[in-house]
Design an enzyme around this catalytic site. Structure first.
Site, PDB file in Angstrom:
ATOM      1  N   HIS A 319      -6.656  -7.997  -2.149  1.00 15.37           N
ATOM      2  CA  HIS A 319      -7.428  -7.464  -3.079  1.00 15.37           C
ATOM      3  C   HIS A 319      -6.455  -7.064  -4.342  1.00 15.37           C
ATOM      4  O   HIS A 319      -5.108  -6.808  -4.255  1.00 15.37           O
ATOM      5  CB  HIS A 319      -8.178  -6.409  -2.708  1.00 15.37           C
ATOM      6  CG  HIS A 319      -7.426  -5.065  -2.083  1.00 15.37           C
ATOM      7  ND1 HIS A 319      -6.717  -4.272  -2.816  1.00 15.37           N
ATOM      8  CD2 HIS A 319      -7.128  -4.879  -0.728  1.00 15.37           C
ATOM      9  CE1 HIS A 319      -6.038  -3.162  -1.961  1.00 15.37           C
ATOM     10  NE2 HIS A 319      -6.226  -3.691  -0.982  1.00 15.37           N
ATOM     11  N   CYS A 337      -3.534  -4.006   3.897  1.00 16.23           N
ATOM     12  CA  CYS A 337      -3.881  -5.046   3.191  1.00 16.23           C
ATOM     13  C   CYS A 337      -2.899  -5.754   2.432  1.00 16.23           C
ATOM     14  O   CYS A 337      -1.806  -5.368   2.291  1.00 16.23           O
ATOM     15  CB  CYS A 337      -4.952  -4.345   2.139  1.00 16.23           C
ATOM     16  SG  CYS A 337      -6.618  -4.026   3.009  1.00 16.23           S
TER      17      CYS A 337
END
Length: 412
Positions: A319, A337
């Site tokens: 992301h 992440c």
């Protein structure tokens, strides 16, 4: 001359037809059994069903002669789909019994050939229906029909658990996967109700995949028969692979083997290390709210995150992370992440599709698990994958816990 004598003469003549074709007319006498019109054998044989009636599919089909009235010479039984029922004929020809289960709720046609004491041929044709199943086993294939990446496995969710190995073999043989081009692939029993299918290697780009169940009516177990199931069609797109090197803080994206972008990234910091291994893109979400509470982190955060591409159900994404641009390409500072600039995240989001491959290497994290947190199927080597098939002779069941899609715990 008796019927039996004529039958022996006809059989002898038949042996002469091929080498002595010019004399074939000498064998064309009238009245011998091979040329006789079959008599109606309705009064000679009995079935454990009456014409137009229904029989229990969990019981074998039995055909027998009455007393010593001739013998059965052949039985052909088929359902409306053209599937044959195998059976055994007794040595004396007085009884035939099916050796494969009948389908439930099916229409059958049985053709019985007989011979009387004089060798004359008889015929009887019977049509009947089997009773509907008490319980149906249905299959739901996944994902939804559409276009996917080369890493997308096919899933089969059963409506009831199947534990017995013989029953599993019946189910697995009825789950058909056809592809163009053809691939070396196989089913893997994840647990009693879930199977995954994948090729030995990634799907070739632009493969057409068709999945269907041939279980309808088939006996799976005691009072359990297959039900109808919707088929599935998949198209495999370009081969898109993203490899994230957590050690060098770089992601390399390839399309059909050619590098199309190299992206500076940051991955999980110590204690929140990103999982190593091959993951498959599960979803694309243009905006996700990520909080520390969702993963039980003591580092407080509550962020709105854009261009989030999900790779695990527990909340690992690729992301946009504009707050960490200074560390991207240099250090790992995330909570698990893979973060990148907003521009790169938008490009990645627009480039990839569900089923594409995201692989992480050189992280301090554990290996991505196979089935309980998304599609980690490609982290199972082929030999072990095939051991969890019910139709591989040397295989043995390997169980696992299914992915729990409710565990949506975003990590940032």
């Amino acid at each position: 001359m008796s019927h039996t004598t004529r039958f022996r003469t006809a059989a002898s003549c038949a042996l002469l037809i091929a080498p002595l074709a010019v004399f074939s007319t000498a064998c064309d006498g009238d009245g011998h059994p091979l040329s006789a019109t079959p008599y109606d054998a309705s009064g000679q044989v009995t079935l454990n069903a009456v014409e137009g009636g229904r029989i229990d599919p969990d019981k074998p089909l039995e055909i027998s002669t009455k007393d010593d009235d001739g013998r059965i010479t052949d039985v052909t039984a088929t359902d409306a789909a053209g599937r044959y029922v195998r059976g055994e004929l007794s040595a004396d020809g007085t009884r035939w019994r099916s050796t494969t289960p009948l389908a439930a709720g099916a229409h059958y046609t049985v053709r019985v050939s007989t011979e009387d004491e004089d060798g004359a041929p008889g015929r009887r044709t019977v049509a009947f229906e089997t009773k509907p199943a008490d319980k149906l086993l249905r299959v739901r294939f996944g994902p939804d029909s559409g276009t996917y990446g080369v890493g997308q496995p096919v899933t089969a969710e059963l409506s009831a658990p199947v534990k017995d190995r013989a029953a599993r073999e019946t189910v697995e043989r009825a789950l058909k996967v056809d592809s163009q081009p053809r691939v070396d692939g196989g089913w893997h029993w994840v647990n009693d109700k879930t199977l995954h299918y994948r090729p030995r290697e990634y799907w070739p780009a632009h493969t057409k995949v068709q999945v269907r169940s041939a279980l309808a009516g088939i006996r799976v177990g005691d009072k359990l028969h297959g039900g109808s199931s919707a088929p599935l069609k998949l198209t495999i797109g370009d081969r898109i692979e993203a490899v994230t090197d957590a050690g060098s803080h770089q992601m390399t994206v390839k399309r059909n083997g050619e590098v199309i972008r190299t992206i500076p990234v940051t991955t999980g910091k110590p204690g929140y290390d990103t999982r190593n291994g091959v993951k498959v893109i599960l979803a694309k979400e243009s905006f996700v709210r990520m909080t520390s509470a969702s993963i039980g982190s003591s580092d407080f955060y509550d962020l709105g995150v854009y261009w989030a591409t999900r790779v695990t159900w527990s909340g690992e994404y690729v992301h946009a992370a504009p707050w960490s641009v200074g560390s991207q390409g240099a250090a790992n500072v995330s909570h698990g992440c893979t973060g990148m600039s907003t521009e790169n995240a938008k490009w990645f989001f627009d480039t990839v599709k569900l089923g594409d491959i995201v692989e992480v290497v050189n992280s301090g994290g554990a290996m991505m698990t196979a089935f309980d947190n998304g599609f980690g199927d490609w982290n199972v080597d082929w030999a072990k994958w095939r051991k969890a098939s019910a139709i591989v002779p040397a295989g043995s069941h390997v169980g696992s816990t299914p992915a729990d899609a409710a565990r949506l715990r975003p990590q940032v």
